[in-house]
Design a protein around this motif. Sequence first.
Motif, mmCIF file in Angstrom:
data_model
loop_
_atom_site.group_PDB
_atom_site.id
_atom_site.type_symbol
_atom_site.label_atom_id
_atom_site.label_comp_id
_atom_site.label_asym_id
_atom_site.label_seq_id
_atom_site.Cartn_x
_atom_site.Cartn_y
_atom_site.Cartn_z
ATOM 1 N N ASN A 256 0.906 14.299 -1.600
ATOM 2 C CA ASN A 256 0.372 14.459 -0.265
ATOM 3 C C ASN A 256 -0.351 13.153 0.051
ATOM 4 N N VAL A 257 0.328 12.250 0.729
ATOM 5 C CA VAL A 257 -0.217 10.919 0.990
ATOM 6 C C VAL A 257 -1.540 11.063 1.731
ATOM 7 N N GLN A 258 -2.597 10.536 1.124
ATOM 8 C CA GLN A 258 -3.948 10.693 1.649
ATOM 9 C C GLN A 258 -4.171 9.985 2.987
ATOM 10 N N ASN A 259 -3.587 8.806 3.135
ATOM 11 C CA ASN A 259 -3.834 8.014 4.336
ATOM 12 C C ASN A 259 -2.521 7.375 4.799
ATOM 13 N N PRO A 260 -1.600 8.160 5.368
ATOM 14 C CA PRO A 260 -0.285 7.622 5.720
ATOM 15 C C PRO A 260 -0.322 6.530 6.783
ATOM 16 N N GLU A 261 -1.377 6.464 7.580
ATOM 17 C CA GLU A 261 -1.459 5.446 8.626
ATOM 18 C C GLU A 261 -1.866 4.080 8.078
ATOM 19 N N ALA A 262 -2.225 3.995 6.826
ATOM 20 C CA ALA A 262 -2.673 2.727 6.243
ATOM 21 C C ALA A 262 -1.559 1.688 6.210
ATOM 22 N N LEU A 263 -0.304 2.139 6.171
ATOM 23 C CA LEU A 263 0.842 1.234 6.190
ATOM 24 C C LEU A 263 1.871 1.731 7.201
ATOM 25 N N HIS A 264 2.487 0.798 7.933
ATOM 26 C CA HIS A 264 3.612 1.163 8.795
ATOM 27 C C HIS A 264 4.758 1.621 7.906
ATOM 28 N N ILE A 265 5.463 2.652 8.339
ATOM 29 C CA ILE A 265 6.598 3.109 7.540
ATOM 30 C C ILE A 265 7.881 3.245 8.361
ATOM 31 N N ASP A 266 7.897 2.690 9.565
ATOM 32 C CA ASP A 266 9.096 2.765 10.391
ATOM 33 C C ASP A 266 9.953 1.500 10.265
ATOM 34 N N GLY A 267 9.972 0.956 9.059
ATOM 35 C CA GLY A 267 10.752 -0.247 8.795
ATOM 36 C C GLY A 267 10.884 -0.458 7.301
ATOM 37 N N VAL A 268 10.932 -1.708 6.902
ATOM 38 C CA VAL A 268 11.134 -2.073 5.498
ATOM 39 C C VAL A 268 10.093 -3.113 5.099
ATOM 40 N N TYR A 269 9.706 -3.075 3.852
ATOM 41 C CA TYR A 269 8.822 -4.097 3.291
ATOM 42 C C TYR A 269 9.667 -5.027 2.434
ATOM 43 N N LEU A 270 9.533 -6.334 2.694
ATOM 44 C CA LEU A 270 10.245 -7.344 1.923
ATOM 45 C C LEU A 270 9.255 -8.129 1.083
ATOM 46 N N SER A 271 9.677 -8.507 -0.102
ATOM 47 C CA SER A 271 8.841 -9.335 -0.960
ATOM 48 C C SER A 271 8.810 -10.747 -0.395
ATOM 49 N N GLU A 272 7.687 -11.136 0.130
ATOM 50 C CA GLU A 272 7.528 -12.504 0.625
ATOM 51 C C GLU A 272 7.582 -13.489 -0.542
ATOM 52 N N THR A 273 7.181 -13.034 -1.713
ATOM 53 C CA THR A 273 7.231 -13.870 -2.911
ATOM 54 C C THR A 273 8.676 -14.283 -3.174
ATOM 55 N N ASN A 274 9.627 -13.326 -3.144
ATOM 56 C CA ASN A 274 11.056 -13.628 -3.340
ATOM 57 C C ASN A 274 11.639 -14.370 -2.144
ATOM 58 N N ARG A 275 11.291 -13.898 -0.955
ATOM 59 C CA ARG A 275 11.904 -14.416 0.263
ATOM 60 C C ARG A 275 11.643 -15.902 0.441
ATOM 61 N N LYS A 276 10.454 -16.371 0.084
ATOM 62 C CA LYS A 276 10.085 -17.772 0.298
ATOM 63 C C LYS A 276 10.452 -18.692 -0.859
#
Length: 171
Positions: free
Chosen positions: A26-46
């Motif tokens: 039961n996610v305690q604070n779902p608004e803490a992160l956007h979830i209507d997309g994807v998270y990419l590793s900026e470490t890999n991407r750059k």
Amino acid sequence: MVKIRIGLMIFLCFTSCIDQKLYLRNVQNPEALHIDGVYLSETNRKDPREIACSVILLYRNSIMLRGSVDKSDLKNNFEGTISKFANLMKDSKTGFGVYDISNGEVYMEFWTPSSGGPLKTTINTGEIINNENFRITYMKSNYGDAERSVDAHYKFYPLKNKPDSTNNFIQ
């Protein structure tokens, strides 16, 4: 005494063949992160030496999907690459997992590939920077209890048509 040893050996053999279980949270604070997309590793991407980029999809039901995609495919067809990735992963238990958000931190547990035995999980924890960025800072593998510090920055990218979380592994 022999019967006890035989019983214990049978029990251990049976339980070692069973994959580790994941439980929805039961996610305690779902608004803490956007979830209507994807998270990419900026470490890999750059990093110009990397040909793949780590991706994480988070869903309202605490399911997550993680893996990697070819960076050149992301440049050519961002939405299509994420959709293709999610469709390919639907039949694979590895990559699926669960997450929770609490007290400014993100906790992720997901199945990781095995070299022949039952699937075990890996746990990542990290800090939420803002609703579009988080940083994974710790990883623990349940294959031999290996743990280490990491520094992987993930950034949010919106999707027009986010793939759903339907799978046969987490209900």
